[in-house]
Design a protein around this motif. Structure first.
Motif, PDB file in Angstrom:
ATOM      1  N   ALA A 248       9.010 -74.751-110.878  1.00 58.07           N
ATOM      2  CA  ALA A 248       7.496 -75.749-110.173  1.00 58.07           C
ATOM      3  C   ALA A 248       7.609 -75.383-109.107  1.00 58.07           C
ATOM      4  N   ARG A 249       6.812 -75.966-109.082  1.00 55.63           N
ATOM      5  CA  ARG A 249       6.329 -75.711-107.252  1.00 55.63           C
ATOM      6  C   ARG A 249       6.012 -77.517-106.662  1.00 55.63           C
ATOM      7  N   VAL A 250       6.603 -77.609-105.023  1.00 53.01           N
ATOM      8  CA  VAL A 250       5.387 -78.610-104.773  1.00 53.01           C
ATOM      9  C   VAL A 250       5.393 -77.967-103.680  1.00 53.01           C
ATOM     10  N   ASN A 251       4.048 -78.376-103.251  1.00 53.71           N
ATOM     11  CA  ASN A 251       3.344 -78.298-101.985  1.00 53.71           C
ATOM     12  C   ASN A 251       3.382 -76.427-101.933  1.00 53.71           C
ATOM     13  N   GLY A 252       3.662 -76.025-102.951  1.00 56.70           N
ATOM     14  CA  GLY A 252       3.766 -74.696-102.594  1.00 56.70           C
ATOM     15  C   GLY A 252       4.683 -73.755-102.711  1.00 56.70           C
ATOM     16  N   VAL A 253       5.584 -75.318-102.872  1.00 56.13           N
ATOM     17  CA  VAL A 253       7.683 -74.090-102.432  1.00 56.13           C
ATOM     18  C   VAL A 253       7.993 -74.102-103.768  1.00 56.13           C
ATOM     19  N   VAL A 254       8.680 -73.282-104.277  1.00 55.73           N
ATOM     20  CA  VAL A 254       9.530 -73.197-105.829  1.00 55.73           C
ATOM     21  C   VAL A 254      10.837 -74.149-105.550  1.00 55.73           C
ATOM     22  N   ARG A 255      10.154 -75.290-106.309  1.00 59.16           N
ATOM     23  CA  ARG A 255      11.829 -76.180-106.328  1.00 59.16           C
ATOM     24  C   ARG A 255      13.106 -75.566-107.972  1.00 59.16           C
ATOM     25  N   SER A 256      12.101 -75.417-108.433  1.00 61.22           N
ATOM     26  CA  SER A 256      12.846 -75.577-110.147  1.00 61.22           C
ATOM     27  C   SER A 256      12.733 -74.350-110.877  1.00 61.22           C
ATOM     28  N   SER A 257      13.777 -73.499-111.442  1.00 60.05           N
ATOM     29  CA  SER A 257      13.635 -72.619-112.194  1.00 60.05           C
ATOM     30  C   SER A 257      14.336 -72.300-112.721  1.00 60.05           C
ATOM     31  N   GLY A 258      14.070 -72.366-114.204  1.00 61.61           N
ATOM     32  CA  GLY A 258      14.522 -72.561-116.191  1.00 61.61           C
ATOM     33  C   GLY A 258      14.113 -71.383-116.516  1.00 61.61           C
ATOM     34  N   ASN A 259      15.056 -71.190-118.248  1.00 62.21           N
ATOM     35  CA  ASN A 259      14.161 -70.381-119.163  1.00 62.21           C
ATOM     36  C   ASN A 259      14.489 -71.380-120.149  1.00 62.21           C
ATOM     37  N   ALA A 260      13.667 -71.443-121.497  1.00 64.41           N
ATOM     38  CA  ALA A 260      13.189 -71.794-122.633  1.00 64.41           C
ATOM     39  C   ALA A 260      14.584 -71.763-122.796  1.00 64.41           C
ATOM     40  N   ALA A 261      14.350 -70.666-122.978  1.00 59.69           N
ATOM     41  CA  ALA A 261      15.653 -69.280-124.058  1.00 59.69           C
ATOM     42  C   ALA A 261      17.395 -70.304-123.749  1.00 59.69           C
ATOM     43  N   SER A 262      17.647 -71.643-123.033  1.00 58.73           N
ATOM     44  CA  SER A 262      18.918 -72.315-122.379  1.00 58.73           C
ATOM     45  C   SER A 262      18.982 -72.959-123.118  1.00 58.73           C
ATOM     46  N   MET A 263      17.989 -74.321-124.233  1.00 57.86           N
ATOM     47  CA  MET A 263      17.750 -75.003-124.682  1.00 57.86           C
ATOM     48  C   MET A 263      18.686 -75.182-125.840  1.00 57.86           C
ATOM     49  N   TYR A 264      19.544 -76.059-125.575  1.00 60.89           N
ATOM     50  CA  TYR A 264      20.779 -75.882-126.704  1.00 60.89           C
ATOM     51  C   TYR A 264      20.019 -76.574-127.645  1.00 60.89           C
ATOM     52  N   TYR A 265      19.416 -77.276-128.431  1.00 60.65           N
ATOM     53  CA  TYR A 265      18.709 -77.495-129.694  1.00 60.65           C
ATOM     54  C   TYR A 265      17.131 -76.802-129.693  1.00 60.65           C
ATOM     55  N   ARG A 266      16.924 -75.969-130.645  1.00 58.59           N
ATOM     56  CA  ARG A 266      15.709 -75.207-131.128  1.00 58.59           C
ATOM     57  C   ARG A 266      14.556 -76.963-130.830  1.00 58.59           C
ATOM     58  N   PHE A 267      13.611 -76.405-130.702  1.00 56.86           N
ATOM     59  CA  PHE A 267      12.179 -77.158-131.648  1.00 56.86           C
ATOM     60  C   PHE A 267      12.647 -77.031-133.023  1.00 56.86           C
ATOM     61  N   ALA A 268      13.022 -76.617-133.777  1.00 57.73           N
ATOM     62  CA  ALA A 268      13.091 -76.879-135.279  1.00 57.73           C
ATOM     63  C   ALA A 268      14.394 -77.222-135.192  1.00 57.73           C
ATOM     64  N   ASP A 269      14.936 -78.149-134.839  1.00 53.64           N
ATOM     65  CA  ASP A 269      16.769 -79.302-135.429  1.00 53.64           C
ATOM     66  C   ASP A 269      15.503 -80.367-134.609  1.00 53.64           C
ATOM     67  N   LEU A 270      14.853 -80.383-133.253  1.00 53.12           N
ATOM     68  CA  LEU A 270      13.770 -81.407-132.763  1.00 53.12           C
ATOM     69  C   LEU A 270      13.557 -82.255-133.594  1.00 53.12           C
TER      70      LEU A 270
END
Length: 328
Positions: A248-270
């Motif tokens: 995530a960037r706000v006004n061009g500055v990176v504020r958030s970084s992560g990875n979808a692989a860190s989901m505790y639950y999978r989409f299949a579980d959801l």
């Protein structure tokens, strides 16, 4: 495929497929493969519902293949293709992209990233509830307050506006009591989701023991396109997680970084949990919840500063593009 909903230079919004820097107008190109193309509905929800004789995602893929063949391998986006006077292929610069599903059948937003859950609990001076590790949980968002890429977000009556960096899937088949082993077969595609939040309102609501509701009621952004699962197979592991970098960037500055692989639950579980004793329908949206560090609430320990008018928020996820919105 990368499915879009777009407004052409003339005419109502309709479904298309992104090819390079151009959009295939499925309605205009349909006569390449269908004799009764005008009888079909060419919006994305109708294609997902597949309740027409020939208007569905399989037909969309056939139309795209026919356009590619007709183009002779020309670089998509440099020129237009016409059929009977109608443009089948339009440069992105000539169209306006809307949310892939401007009016989803429903929006359920989960709480599936442990880091975010732990950070939110810590702000309340509490541990992660033990129940969170037993079942995935969600709330219903407002499916009638959907914004697409580059759409301005009206500033709500809040002093604490926040973004939330999320991944979402869209249901493509009707199902009830779906097992986790079968759940991936019900996913039509994935897209970026920004669950805009008025933190001051949310704090008041949740202190009462109900919500979030009004703190999330005013806007959810989706887009810029819906990517079918086959395009993301290279990022999937054996457990069903997707290794997608999220930023995530706000006004061009990176504020958030992560990875979808860190989901505790999978989409299949959801999906399995959401369909428990309930029928899911094509066009239902399931959000992952916020990735760890994916909002200002976490980054500032709840003190802000928050978003303001004029700010530009860009959410980017590997393989899914960039979802950009400004606050007005």
């Amino acid at each position: 495929m990368r499915l879009v909903t777009f407004s052409p230079p003339a005419g109502p919004p309709r479904a298309g497929v992104l090819l390079g820097t151009a959009v295939v107008d499925l309605a205009a190109a349909a006569p390449l493969v269908l004799e009764e193309a005008e009888a079909q509905r060419w919006d994305l929800l109708s294609l997902l519902q597949a309740d027409q004789d020939e208007g569905n995602l399989e037909t969309a893929a056939e139309i795209v293949a026919a356009v590619i063949q007709l183009s002779g391998g020309a670089e998509m986006g440099n020129s237009e293709l016409h059929l009977g006077g109608a443009a089948m292929l339009l440069p992105l610069t000539q169209v306006r992209l809307l949310a892939p599903l401007p009016r989803p059948a429903s929006v359920r937003d989960f709480f599936a990233f442990e880091q975010h859950v732990a950070a939110a609990a810590a702000l309340r001076g509490q541990p992660v509830p033990s129940e969170w590790y037993r079942i995935p949980t969600f709330y219903f968002s407002n499916h009638a307050a959907i914004y697409g890429p580059d759409a301005p977000i009206p500033m709500p009556q809040s002093e604490a506006l926040d973004y939330e960096l999320e991944l979402a899937c869209v249901i493509g088949r009707t199902g009830r009591n779906i097992s986790p082993d079968e759940a991936n077969d019900y996913i039509a595609g994935y897209m970026i989701m920004n669950d805009w939040s008025a933190r001051d309102l949310q704090l008041q609501e949740m202190a009462i023991g109900l919500g979030p509701a009004k703190g999330k009621d005013f806007a959810t952004s989706l887009g810029p396109w819906l990517v079918t699962p086959d395009e993301l197979e290279i990022y999937a592991d054996d457990d069903g997680h997707l290794s997608l970098t999220m930023q995530a960037r706000v006004n061009g500055v990176v504020r958030s970084s992560g990875n979808a692989a860190s989901m505790y639950y999978r989409f299949a579980d959801l999906i399995a949990h959401a369909s428990r004793d309930v029928t899911l329908y094509p066009g239902d949206v399931l959000g992952s919840g916020t990735v760890g560090s994916g909002c200002l609430l976490e980054l500032t320990q709840g003190y802000g500063p928050w978003l303001a008018r004029g700010d530009v928020v860009e959410l980017e996820i590997t393989g899914l593009g960039v979802l950009r919105n400004s606050i007005e």
